[in-house]
Motif scaffolding. Structure first.
Motif, PDB file in Angstrom:
ATOM      1  N   SER A 203      -2.747  -6.984  -0.305  1.00 57.42           N
ATOM      2  CA  SER A 203      -4.120  -7.112   0.229  1.00 57.42           C
ATOM      3  C   SER A 203      -4.317  -8.488   0.874  1.00 57.42           C
ATOM      4  O   SER A 203      -4.935  -8.591   1.925  1.00 57.42           O
ATOM      5  CB  SER A 203      -5.163  -6.806  -0.856  1.00 57.42           C
ATOM      6  OG  SER A 203      -5.389  -7.903  -1.662  1.00 57.42           O
ATOM      7  N   SER A 241       4.052   0.490   3.607  1.00 55.27           N
ATOM      8  CA  SER A 241       3.765   1.900   3.916  1.00 55.27           C
ATOM      9  C   SER A 241       3.253   2.669   2.691  1.00 55.27           C
ATOM     10  O   SER A 241       2.872   3.820   2.797  1.00 55.27           O
ATOM     11  CB  SER A 241       5.005   2.595   4.500  1.00 55.27           C
ATOM     12  OG  SER A 241       5.977   2.820   3.490  1.00 55.27           O
ATOM     13  N   TYR A 242       3.244   2.013   1.531  1.00 53.56           N
ATOM     14  CA  TYR A 242       2.669   2.633   0.326  1.00 53.56           C
ATOM     15  C   TYR A 242       1.205   2.220   0.133  1.00 53.56           C
ATOM     16  O   TYR A 242       0.576   2.619  -0.833  1.00 53.56           O
ATOM     17  CB  TYR A 242       3.451   2.192  -0.921  1.00 53.56           C
ATOM     18  CG  TYR A 242       4.781   2.878  -1.057  1.00 53.56           C
ATOM     19  CD1 TYR A 242       4.876   4.149  -1.607  1.00 53.56           C
ATOM     20  CD2 TYR A 242       5.947   2.267  -0.615  1.00 53.56           C
ATOM     21  CE1 TYR A 242       6.102   4.800  -1.726  1.00 53.56           C
ATOM     22  CE2 TYR A 242       7.172   2.903  -0.737  1.00 53.56           C
ATOM     23  CZ  TYR A 242       7.246   4.171  -1.292  1.00 53.56           C
ATOM     24  OH  TYR A 242       8.450   4.804  -1.399  1.00 53.56           O
ATOM     25  N   TYR A 243       0.709   1.380   1.042  1.00 50.43           N
ATOM     26  CA  TYR A 243      -0.603   0.761   0.820  1.00 50.43           C
ATOM     27  C   TYR A 243      -1.553   1.190   1.938  1.00 50.43           C
ATOM     28  O   TYR A 243      -1.368   0.829   3.101  1.00 50.43           O
ATOM     29  CB  TYR A 243      -0.399  -0.767   0.802  1.00 50.43           C
ATOM     30  CG  TYR A 243      -1.640  -1.589   0.572  1.00 50.43           C
ATOM     31  CD1 TYR A 243      -2.386  -1.453  -0.599  1.00 50.43           C
ATOM     32  CD2 TYR A 243      -2.064  -2.519   1.522  1.00 50.43           C
ATOM     33  CE1 TYR A 243      -3.525  -2.218  -0.806  1.00 50.43           C
ATOM     34  CE2 TYR A 243      -3.195  -3.292   1.314  1.00 50.43           C
ATOM     35  CZ  TYR A 243      -3.922  -3.131   0.152  1.00 50.43           C
ATOM     36  OH  TYR A 243      -5.051  -3.888  -0.061  1.00 50.43           O
ATOM     37  N   GLU A 244      -2.564   2.019   1.578  1.00 48.18           N
ATOM     38  CA  GLU A 244      -3.437   2.629   2.600  1.00 48.18           C
ATOM     39  C   GLU A 244      -4.000   1.649   3.638  1.00 48.18           C
ATOM     40  O   GLU A 244      -3.898   1.900   4.835  1.00 48.18           O
ATOM     41  CB  GLU A 244      -4.575   3.421   1.942  1.00 48.18           C
ATOM     42  CG  GLU A 244      -4.144   4.747   1.334  1.00 48.18           C
ATOM     43  CD  GLU A 244      -3.535   5.733   2.332  1.00 48.18           C
ATOM     44  OE1 GLU A 244      -3.949   5.742   3.504  1.00 48.18           O
ATOM     45  OE2 GLU A 244      -2.614   6.480   1.942  1.00 48.18           O
ATOM     46  N   PRO A 245      -4.632   0.521   3.215  1.00 45.37           N
ATOM     47  CA  PRO A 245      -5.202  -0.366   4.245  1.00 45.37           C
ATOM     48  C   PRO A 245      -4.148  -0.890   5.228  1.00 45.37           C
ATOM     49  O   PRO A 245      -4.464  -1.166   6.385  1.00 45.37           O
ATOM     50  CB  PRO A 245      -5.796  -1.526   3.425  1.00 45.37           C
ATOM     51  CG  PRO A 245      -6.037  -0.946   2.071  1.00 45.37           C
ATOM     52  CD  PRO A 245      -4.941   0.045   1.853  1.00 45.37           C
ATOM     53  N   ILE A 247      -1.604   0.829   6.296  1.00 45.44           N
ATOM     54  CA  ILE A 247      -1.191   1.920   7.191  1.00 45.44           C
ATOM     55  C   ILE A 247      -2.024   1.922   8.466  1.00 45.44           C
ATOM     56  O   ILE A 247      -1.518   2.158   9.556  1.00 45.44           O
ATOM     57  CB  ILE A 247      -1.261   3.272   6.439  1.00 45.44           C
ATOM     58  CG1 ILE A 247      -0.117   3.302   5.410  1.00 45.44           C
ATOM     59  CG2 ILE A 247      -1.159   4.455   7.392  1.00 45.44           C
ATOM     60  CD1 ILE A 247      -0.152   4.438   4.438  1.00 45.44           C
ATOM     61  N   GLU A 248      -3.325   1.569   8.329  1.00 46.08           N
ATOM     62  CA  GLU A 248      -4.174   1.497   9.531  1.00 46.08           C
ATOM     63  C   GLU A 248      -3.651   0.452  10.505  1.00 46.08           C
ATOM     64  O   GLU A 248      -3.632   0.656  11.712  1.00 46.08           O
ATOM     65  CB  GLU A 248      -5.614   1.154   9.134  1.00 46.08           C
ATOM     66  CG  GLU A 248      -6.317   2.291   8.423  1.00 46.08           C
ATOM     67  CD  GLU A 248      -7.635   1.844   7.797  1.00 46.08           C
ATOM     68  OE1 GLU A 248      -8.302   0.958   8.386  1.00 46.08           O
ATOM     69  OE2 GLU A 248      -7.985   2.394   6.726  1.00 46.08           O
ATOM     70  N   ASN A 281       7.543   8.060   4.640  1.00 51.50           N
ATOM     71  CA  ASN A 281       6.245   7.735   4.027  1.00 51.50           C
ATOM     72  C   ASN A 281       5.092   7.906   5.006  1.00 51.50           C
ATOM     73  O   ASN A 281       3.990   8.293   4.629  1.00 51.50           O
ATOM     74  CB  ASN A 281       6.233   6.270   3.539  1.00 51.50           C
ATOM     75  CG  ASN A 281       6.928   6.116   2.214  1.00 51.50           C
ATOM     76  OD1 ASN A 281       7.429   7.081   1.652  1.00 51.50           O
ATOM     77  ND2 ASN A 281       6.979   4.899   1.702  1.00 51.50           N
ATOM     78  N   LEU A 282       5.342   7.554   6.274  1.00 47.25           N
ATOM     79  CA  LEU A 282       4.251   7.549   7.267  1.00 47.25           C
ATOM     80  C   LEU A 282       4.016   8.930   7.893  1.00 47.25           C
ATOM     81  O   LEU A 282       2.959   9.168   8.468  1.00 47.25           O
ATOM     82  CB  LEU A 282       4.563   6.534   8.380  1.00 47.25           C
ATOM     83  CG  LEU A 282       4.633   5.061   7.964  1.00 47.25           C
ATOM     84  CD1 LEU A 282       5.105   4.209   9.143  1.00 47.25           C
ATOM     85  CD2 LEU A 282       3.275   4.547   7.456  1.00 47.25           C
ATOM     86  N   LYS A 285       0.699  10.675   7.498  1.00 48.28           N
ATOM     87  CA  LYS A 285      -0.513   9.847   7.590  1.00 48.28           C
ATOM     88  C   LYS A 285      -1.048   9.862   9.019  1.00 48.28           C
ATOM     89  O   LYS A 285      -0.297   9.622   9.972  1.00 48.28           O
ATOM     90  CB  LYS A 285      -0.195   8.386   7.219  1.00 48.28           C
ATOM     91  CG  LYS A 285       0.543   8.205   5.900  1.00 48.28           C
ATOM     92  CD  LYS A 285      -0.411   8.286   4.740  1.00 48.28           C
ATOM     93  CE  LYS A 285       0.294   8.008   3.423  1.00 48.28           C
ATOM     94  NZ  LYS A 285      -0.535   8.250   2.279  1.00 48.28           N
TER      95      LYS A 285
END
Length: 454
Positions: A203, A241-245, A247-248, A281-282, A285
């Motif tokens: 983060s 790539s395991y962390y949603e924010p 990925i954006e 992973n992606l 998404k």
């Protein structure tokens, strides 16, 4: 001539004689500290190892207190070299910094402060040591330290969050503006590839806009050092790539095309493996799946599957990626596929170009985003050197003119006529044929254009 601090080695620094007695006289170290140092200093590795086994926490407290109280650079370098040597010989010794007897010591603070010294040897060693200490702590399930709640009424102890924030800040600063021409980037990426396992670091890294600092490093590598940096950079992206924010950020940057370039040209199994695991992973998404299809990943995966890899995880991930991409291809509407083709500039005679139903059903879709797809199609006429792409683009424009009620007006307004006219003198017969068809439809209007079949 004095050696440049940036090029000092741990071995060189450890040959120094440090005047410990003088430090005791001036009360910078205690008598007990002097005894411990005399026992440890200039001794063989095996002898030091025994001292650390018997009395490790006392030595850690001693080293930390010297770094806290003494500011002479030669001495600071020397103590950092001692700690570096001790941790290199056995990284598990990093746990000594978390010994309960040191709970009231601020063991992190000196290293965090030294990161910002204008001296590469001190910066590099402080970063390496801090990363090892942080990784060695016992964590609770939420990622905080097990003994983070120790507070001391007299002083504020540096918390693990302070350390992680401080490290991320320093690492991003190094990637933007390296302190050392050849080692700063590799040290920073190496450290990040360990630290990004921490949710807090992910983060902080996103808040510091760190993703864009990684992207330039994702490019095919030639030397051994650049291959290692590439591998560790891809490892960072895989962890993100395991962390949603994150990925954006990966979705709105050039990360995907770069990862695909790397996997296309890399022969190093560990690099291919980490990129394929990231792509897997992606895949599900957002719009990643459609983009991967558009960037030609299905063909690349097929060719990778035919190679002799030894890693089971890689083989499994390739099969999963292949299946996932097949599903994505099925889901794409014909206009989505068309859009992908145009946006990538990879125009070919796929069946939809000459399918009258495709044009009838999708003609209004061309109006989306201020005629974006049509504009890109016209840009291809200027920018492509591929005769096939030029011929298809001319043909598609002629189809648009024929099927859209305002086709002629729109194409004329977008200044396409001049570009198509130029192509009528092209050396390739297919290009001239479809450039001519496009011009005829443009001049004749819809009523007569239907007589001009391709």
């Amino acid at each position: 001539m004095e050696i440049d601090h940036a090029e000092l080695s741990t071995e060189q620094v450890l040959t120094r004689d440090i005047p410990w007695e003088t430090y005791m006289t001036t009360k910078l170290i205690s008598g007990t500290s002097l005894q411990l140092l005399r026992r440890y200093d200039n001794r063989p590795e095996s002898y030091r190892a025994q001292l650390l086994d018997d009395d490790g926490p006392a030595y850690v407290r001693l080293f930390v207190s010297i770094l806290r109280d003494i500011f002479k650079e030669e001495t600071v370098e020397y103590v950092l070299a001692l700690i570096d040597e001790m941790l290199t010989a056995n990284p598990k010794r990093a746990r000594l910094f978390h010994d309960p007897s040191l709970a009231s010591e601020d063991a992190y603070e000196p290293f965090l402060r030294l990161l910002w010294k204008r001296n590469w040897f001190i910066q590099e060693k402080s970063c390496k040591i801090l990363a090892l200490i942080v990784s060695a702590r016992k964590t609770t399930h939420d990622g905080s330290s097990a003994n983070d709640d120790v507070t001391n009424s007299k002083m504020k102890i540096t918390t693990i969050d302070d350390v992680l924030d401080g490290l991320v800040k320093w690492l991003c600063a190094q990637l933007k503006n390296p302190s050392h021409p050849s080692r700063a980037v590799s040290t920073s990426i190496n450290c990040l590839s360990t630290l990004l396992k921490e949710p807090k670091v992910r983060s902080s890294f996103i808040q510091a806009d760190g993703v864009k600092l990684l992207i330039p490093l994702i490019s095919p590598a030639s030397t051994q050092q650049s291959t290692q940096i590439l591998y560790e950079t891809c490892l960072c992206v895989w962890l993100l790539s395991y962390y949603e924010p994150a990925i954006e950020f990966l979705a709105t940057s050039r990360t995907l095309p770069r990862l695909i370039d790397v996997v296309k040209s890399s022969t190093k199994e560990k690099v291919v493996r980490v990129v394929i695991l990231t792509l897997r992973n992606l895949l599900h998404k957002g719009t990643f799946g459609a983009q991967m299809v558009g960037l030609g990943l299905p063909q690349i995966v097929q060719s990778l599957k035919s190679q002799a890899w030894s890693d089971e995880d890689l083989l499994e991930a390739l099969s999963q990626l292949e299946e996932g991409l097949k599903d994505n291809i099925k889901k794409l509407s014909s206009f989505d596929k068309y859009k992908q083709e145009v946006l990538l500039g990879h125009l070919d005679w796929s069946p939809m170009h000459k399918d009258v139903n495709f044009w009838r059903e999708n003609i209004t879709s061309f109006e989306e985003n201020d005629l974006k797809i049509l504009r890109v199609l016209i840009t291809i006429l200027d920018s492509s050197s591929d005769p096939r792409a030029l011929a298809v683009a001319c043909f598609d424009l002629s189809q648009f003119i024929q099927h859209h009620p305002a086709g002629r007006v729109i194409v004329t307004d977008l200044k396409a006529k001049e570009r198509v006219m130029k192509l009528m003198n092209h050396e390739n017969a297919e290009v001239t044929k479809y450039a001519l068809l496009c011009i005829q439809r443009l001049f004749l209007g819809a009523k007569y254009a239907s007589f001009l079949q391709a």
